[in-house]
Design an enzyme around this catalytic site. Structure first.
Site, short mmCIF file in Angstrom:
data_model
loop_
_atom_site.label_atom_id
_atom_site.label_comp_id
_atom_site.label_asym_id
_atom_site.label_seq_id
_atom_site.Cartn_x
_atom_site.Cartn_y
_atom_site.Cartn_z
N HIS A 189 4.08 1.85 11.65
CA HIS A 189 2.95 1.59 12.55
C HIS A 189 2.70 2.75 13.51
CE1 HIS A 189 4.92 -2.31 11.55
NE2 HIS A 189 3.68 -2.56 11.15
N HIS B 179 5.82 -5.08 8.61
CA HIS B 179 5.84 -6.48 9.06
C HIS B 179 6.06 -7.44 7.87
CE1 HIS B 179 3.57 -5.56 13.05
NE2 HIS B 179 4.88 -5.51 13.19
N CYS C 16 -8.12 1.67 6.93
CA CYS C 16 -7.56 2.35 5.77
C CYS C 16 -8.08 1.75 4.46
CB CYS C 16 -6.04 2.35 5.81
SG CYS C 16 -5.26 0.88 5.17
N HIS D 132 -0.31 -4.81 19.53
CA HIS D 132 0.11 -4.47 18.16
C HIS D 132 0.81 -3.11 18.20
CE1 HIS D 132 -0.07 -3.28 13.93
NE2 HIS D 132 -0.16 -4.57 13.67
N THR E 179 -6.02 0.75 12.01
CA THR E 179 -6.30 0.90 10.56
C THR E 179 -6.35 -0.43 9.82
OG1 THR E 179 -3.95 1.15 10.02
CG2 THR E 179 -5.20 3.17 10.50
N CYS F 164 0.86 -1.18 0.00
CA CYS F 164 0.00 0.00 0.00
C CYS F 164 0.90 1.23 0.00
CB CYS F 164 -0.90 -0.01 1.23
SG CYS F 164 0.03 0.09 2.78
N CYS G 169 2.63 5.81 8.85
CA CYS G 169 1.69 5.96 7.74
C CYS G 169 0.79 7.17 8.02
CB CYS G 169 0.85 4.69 7.61
SG CYS G 169 -0.50 4.87 6.41
N SER H 233 -1.09 -7.74 11.04
CA SER H 233 -2.53 -7.72 11.33
C SER H 233 -3.36 -7.80 10.06
CB SER H 233 -2.89 -6.44 12.10
OG SER H 233 -4.27 -6.33 12.26
N GLU I 258 0.84 -0.61 16.27
CA GLU I 258 -0.02 0.54 15.95
C GLU I 258 -0.87 0.94 17.15
OE1 GLU I 258 -3.81 1.79 13.21
OE2 GLU I 258 -2.44 0.31 12.33
#
Length: 314
Positions: free
Chosen positions: A79, A46, A200, A129, A170, A17, A101, A229, A131
């Site tokens: 993240h 990741h 996202c 996680h 996200t 992405c 991001c 994730s 993020e």
């Protein structure tokens, strides 16, 4: 089954992405600008293939900032990080670049806005996680509550009657998150929602592409990391849409050819941190075992690009 016909349904969009692409570019441009080594706090994205490729170019991956020499540049992962991390880098007068991001940064800004407006924040996400750790670290402890599951949503409670707002990680399952939000909204009807969904565009598109192929497939492989994730969610989406035989693999060498017995239509997708070269590798491995026909199934076109930090803009 060797030599038997195999139809591959390629889910599109898949793989990288814009946020991942930007993060990798930040490390590569930093190496060009500052020279090796450039330190990176946590895996930039990741995916071991990506991380090992950057290590060969001179990136050194560490878990915490205190492992970075004060005179070396450091990049923060895609993240996102708690506010305490750049604050510590500033205190140590370090050169740092933030590869968070922009869509994660948007969630961070939402959290800060809700805090300023006196709301208690519910964060829907997965404990531990990176993020989620980064997002929770944008606001003081006690001002944000993590909700992971529908069961959490059914039982979460708050002292007094605070104004509430929710934000999300996200990279969640779109369908699972909608279910959790529905429970929360029925319990807390005045809860403020994001102006625009936090999950996202890339996560959503990749899940929609898997939904578009799942019912036609005898098996689906998702190329991605076990700690990714969005990749794990793709496996869950495939199973939820009728393809119980769904598998997360990192490389073509992970394919279990006994597992492939009875599969005449194979779906292939890749998480947002997995480069297209790994998809090609899996297709080539299939061709070595079977007679392959490829059909691309496209649900969206992506043309999102994120700017690099101004320190690296050429």
């Amino acid at each position: 089954m060797t030599g038997a016909d195999l139809t591959i349904l390629l889910a599109t969009p898949r793989g990288f992405c814009a946020g991942v692409d930007r993060a990798i570019q930040i490390v590569e441009r930093s190496l060009e600008k500052y020279g090796a080594p450039v330190y990176v706090r946590h895996e930039i994205v990741h995916n071991r293939f990506v991380v090992e490729g950057l290590e060969k170019k001179g990136a050194i991956f560490v878990e915490e900032l205190d492992q970075v020499p004060v005179d070396a540049p450091v990049v923060f992962s895609a993240h996102g990080v708690p506010k305490s991390v750049p604050a510590e880098a500033e205190r140590r007068k370090m050169v740092y670049l933030d590869a968070t991001c922009p869509l994660v940064s948007k969630v961070h800004l939402e959290a800060e806005r809700h805090l300023k407006q006196g709301r208690h924040i519910i964060l829907i996400g997965h404990a531990g996680h990176p993020e989620v750790i980064g997002t929770m670290g944008q606001v003081p402890e006690g001002t944000i509550t993590l909700v992971e599951t529908r069961a959490d949503a059914e039982t979460v409670s708050f002292e007094g009657d605070p104004e509430l707002a929710f934000i999300t990680q996200t990279t969640l399952s779109v369908d699972d998150t909608a279910e959790i939000v529905s429970v929360l909204q029925s319990r807390f009807p005045k809860m403020v929602a994001p102006a625009k969904e936090d999950i996202c565009y890339a996560t959503t598109n990749r899940q929609e592409a898997v939904k578009a192929i799942a019912e036609r497939c005898d098996g689906i492989v998702v190329i991605g990391a076990p700690n990714s994730s969005n990749s794990k969610r793709l496996v869950e989406v495939a199973k939820g849409r009728g393809c119980e035989k769904a598998l997360l693999i990192q490389r073509a060498t992970d394919i279990d050819w006994d597992w492939m017995e009875g599969v005449s239509v194979l779906g292939i997708t890749a998480g947002a941190s997995a480069p297209e070269v790994l998809v090609d590798e899996v297709i080539d491995a299939c061709r070595a075992h079977r007679s392959v026909t490829i059909e691309e199934v496209t649900v969206a076109r992506e043309d999102v690009r994120f700017k690099l930090p101004r320190e690296l803009a050429s």
